[in-house]
Design a protein around this motif. Structure first.
Motif, PDB file in Angstrom:
ATOM      1  N   PHE A 165      58.083 -27.326 -25.197  1.00  0.00           N
ATOM      2  CA  PHE A 165      59.483 -27.010 -24.917  1.00  0.00           C
ATOM      3  C   PHE A 165      60.434 -27.875 -25.729  1.00  0.00           C
ATOM      4  N   ASN A 166      61.650 -27.364 -25.897  1.00  0.00           N
ATOM      5  CA  ASN A 166      62.722 -28.131 -26.515  1.00  0.00           C
ATOM      6  C   ASN A 166      63.421 -28.938 -25.422  1.00  0.00           C
ATOM      7  N   SER A 167      63.703 -30.210 -25.697  1.00  0.00           N
ATOM      8  CA  SER A 167      64.250 -31.088 -24.657  1.00  0.00           C
ATOM      9  C   SER A 167      65.766 -31.068 -24.593  1.00  0.00           C
ATOM     10  N   GLY A 168      66.409 -30.161 -25.346  1.00  0.00           N
ATOM     11  CA  GLY A 168      67.866 -30.100 -25.344  1.00  0.00           C
ATOM     12  C   GLY A 168      68.459 -29.547 -24.068  1.00  0.00           C
ATOM     13  N   LEU A 169      67.661 -28.818 -23.313  1.00  0.00           N
ATOM     14  CA  LEU A 169      68.080 -28.307 -22.009  1.00  0.00           C
ATOM     15  C   LEU A 169      66.967 -28.590 -21.018  1.00  0.00           C
ATOM     16  N   LEU A 170      67.274 -29.381 -20.011  1.00  0.00           N
ATOM     17  CA  LEU A 170      66.296 -29.750 -18.988  1.00  0.00           C
ATOM     18  C   LEU A 170      66.930 -29.595 -17.611  1.00  0.00           C
ATOM     19  N   LEU A 171      66.398 -28.693 -16.813  1.00  0.00           N
ATOM     20  CA  LEU A 171      66.787 -28.613 -15.415  1.00  0.00           C
ATOM     21  C   LEU A 171      65.801 -29.484 -14.659  1.00  0.00           C
ATOM     22  N   MET A 172      66.292 -30.618 -14.146  1.00  0.00           N
ATOM     23  CA  MET A 172      65.414 -31.691 -13.682  1.00  0.00           C
ATOM     24  C   MET A 172      65.310 -31.739 -12.156  1.00  0.00           C
ATOM     25  N   ASN A 173      64.076 -31.759 -11.674  1.00  0.00           N
ATOM     26  CA  ASN A 173      63.784 -32.007 -10.270  1.00  0.00           C
ATOM     27  C   ASN A 173      63.663 -33.527 -10.107  1.00  0.00           C
ATOM     28  N   ILE A 174      64.707 -34.141  -9.578  1.00  0.00           N
ATOM     29  CA  ILE A 174      64.799 -35.603  -9.584  1.00  0.00           C
ATOM     30  C   ILE A 174      63.680 -36.260  -8.773  1.00  0.00           C
ATOM     31  N   ASP A 175      63.386 -35.739  -7.603  1.00  0.00           N
ATOM     32  CA  ASP A 175      62.355 -36.354  -6.767  1.00  0.00           C
ATOM     33  C   ASP A 175      60.986 -36.317  -7.448  1.00  0.00           C
ATOM     34  N   LYS A 176      60.637 -35.170  -8.009  1.00  0.00           N
ATOM     35  CA  LYS A 176      59.334 -35.055  -8.670  1.00  0.00           C
ATOM     36  C   LYS A 176      59.286 -35.902  -9.943  1.00  0.00           C
ATOM     37  N   TRP A 177      60.413 -35.973 -10.652  1.00  0.00           N
ATOM     38  CA  TRP A 177      60.470 -36.807 -11.853  1.00  0.00           C
ATOM     39  C   TRP A 177      60.154 -38.262 -11.494  1.00  0.00           C
TER      40      TRP A 177
END
Length: 297
Positions: A165-177
């Motif tokens: 994937f390209n890292s320019g757009l990331l929808l982030m799940n904060i808890d799992k991260w």
């Protein structure tokens, strides 16, 4: 996972690219039709106060809240920036630290590179369910598979046919991260595989998130060298549209200026090559202390 009436976006920006951020946020404003308020966290590198005010006055205050945070405040004390060998600015790594400075009650954040233009309602992307994933992202159309982009994937025991994937757009799940300690893993990966990291943060993220991310519609991160008539998000991943030497789609360049001219940057003239090379040189000089530190240690 999210507060129904709030969308949280994070970006990293220096003064040079503030013009891109202005156009990006204006494009989000124009196309956002649902009721959510938009909180924007801007990781900045000493942007002058007048320019911060200029950005704020370009946007609808009823729709946006801008939160400024200096990148020196973003990195946790027990972490250090990785060391790479390219001319990209250090702020490309700031996305890795988003989970550590945003308010604890936030469970989801949308990271965007500033060299983008959003042509759809951002709420459509925001409402993607990522409960079972660490992130959602778009497959890189240039390097579709791990085997195309991670040159040492065999040594790392990674499946070559996994998507990249390209890292320019990331929808982030904060808890799992946080649960998977992604930030620390990415930093270690970049430091240990420096000779392979052309796109440093992207390399580290892909190595550590194989088969743990949700693939989004490719139109949500569509490169500006394409010809699609209606991409959801135009990504000016290479030469930026405000440079005289821009060489990608002229149609997308017009889209960029359409939104830019709705801001306080109206009628801004394109930038020449001398300024572009000056910025690249500045990026290299910014990294010198890291190189010196690595030699000493």
């Amino acid at each position: 996972m999210s507060t129904p009436l709030k969308i949280t976006i994070a970006v990293a920006c220096d003064n040079h690219y503030l013009i891109m951020l202005a156009a990006l946020l204006k494009s989000i404003e124009v196309n956002h039709k649902s009721a959510e308020h938009i909180d924007v966290w801007i990781i900045e590198d000493d942007i002058p106060e007048p320019n911060k005010k200029k950005l704020g006055s370009s946007l609808d205050p009823a729709m946006f809240t801008l939160n400024w945070i200096n990148q020196k405040q973003v990195i946790p004390k027990d972490m250090q920036l990785p060391l790479d060998k390219n001319t990209y600015p250090l702020n490309i790594f700031m996305r890795l630290f988003i989970p550590y400075f945003i308010p604890d009650e936030l469970k989801k954040v949308l990271y965007l590179d500033v060299d983008m233009i959003i042509t759809r309602d951002i709420s459509e992307l925001w409402n993607t369910n990522i409960d079972n994933y660490i992130i959602a992202a778009v497959t890189d159309s240039t390097w579709v598979y791990i085997k195309n982009s991670v040159k040492n994937y065999k040594e790392l025991n990674l499946p070559g046919d996994a998507k990249y994937f390209n890292s320019g757009l990331l929808l982030m799940n904060i808890d799992k991260w946080k649960e998977h300690d992604i930030t620390r893993k990415v930093i270690e990966t970049v430091n240990q595989n420096r000779q392979y990291t052309q796109f440093s943060d992207q390399y580290g993220l892909n190595v550590n998130l194989v088969n743990q991310w949700l693939e989004l519609d490719p139109l949500w991160n569509y490169y500006a060298d394409g010809k699609h008539p209606n991409p959801f998000n135009i990504h000016f991943f290479h030469r930026k549209p405000f440079y005289k030497s821009y060489f990608n789609s002229p149609v997308y360049k017009d889209v960029f200026y359409n939104y830019l001219n709705k801001t306080k940057w109206i009628n801004t003239k394109p930038v020449g090559e001398a300024k572009r090379y000056f910025i690249k040189t500045s990026n290299i000089l910014e990294k010198l202390p890291l190189y010196v530190k690595s030699l000493i240690s």
